[in-house]
Design a protein around this motif. Structure first.
Motif: not given
Length: 192
Positions: A123-148
């Motif tokens: 869903x990111x145009x088939x991008x190849x992404x390292x685990x580091x970026x995925x963890x940062x993304x999930x942390x940001x997304x989970x924190x965002x929804x924790x704020x909600x």
């Protein structure tokens, strides 16, 4: 060595945010965890279901370690928002248990991979992404929804805090908050 410390740090923050989101359901009725609280229908139990779905995708599908249970499809219009609310047939316990099973699955993925291990995000145009970026993304997304969830819970019963311990602590009475809101309102009017 630094990669292990960075991975552990990111993942510990993610684990804290997961628990913070779940704590927002504590002590609330079935209605209050399910009811739409915004014009788009955002609700507490829906946030949990959404986070479970997408963490399962990011730390599952992306790294070819699919979560072993069915997930709503992101690429099928009829299923795109199915993860944002709970039907009357889905229990709170089932949704919370599923989120916890996702955590176990995610733990195994994170434990097995290095921070530079890559996966493909369809869903990111088939991008190849390292685990580091995925963890940062999930942390940001989970924190965002924790704020909600913080805001939704405050709107339900005035409970504030980042986790169950905070929410059970000292609370100001309604008069305190009414006075505070009047002060903020007066300041806003003066500024305009």
């Amino acid at each position: 060595m630094i990669d292990d410390a960075a991975k552990a740090n990111l993942y510990n923050y993610l684990k804290h945010e997961r628990e913070a989101v779940l704590a927002k359901l504590d002590g609330l009725s079935e209605y209050d965890v399910r009811r739409p609280m915004t014009v788009t229908g955002t609700n507490l139990l829906g946030l949990i279901k959404h986070l479970a779905t997408w963490e399962a995708r990011y730390l599952g599908e992306v790294f070819e370690r699919p979560f072993p249970e069915p997930l709503p499809r992101w690429d099928v219009e009829a299923e795109r928002l199915a993860d944002m609310w709970a039907t009357e047939w889905e229990s709170r316990a089932d949704i919370i248990d599923r989120y916890r099973r996702v955590w176990e699955h995610s733990d195994a993925t994170v434990d097995a991979l290095t921070l530079d291990a890559t996966g493909r995000v369809a869903w990111w145009q088939n991008a190849e992404v390292p685990l580091f970026n995925i963890l940062v993304h999930l942390l940001a997304e989970t924190s965002r929804h924790a704020g909600h969830a913080d805001i939704l819970r405050e709107a339900v019963d005035g409970a504030v805090g980042t986790d169950a311990e905070d929410m059970a602590g000292e609370r100001h009475d309604p008069a305190f908050w009414a006075e505070r809101c009047e002060e903020i309102e007066a300041s806003a009017r003066s500024a305009s």
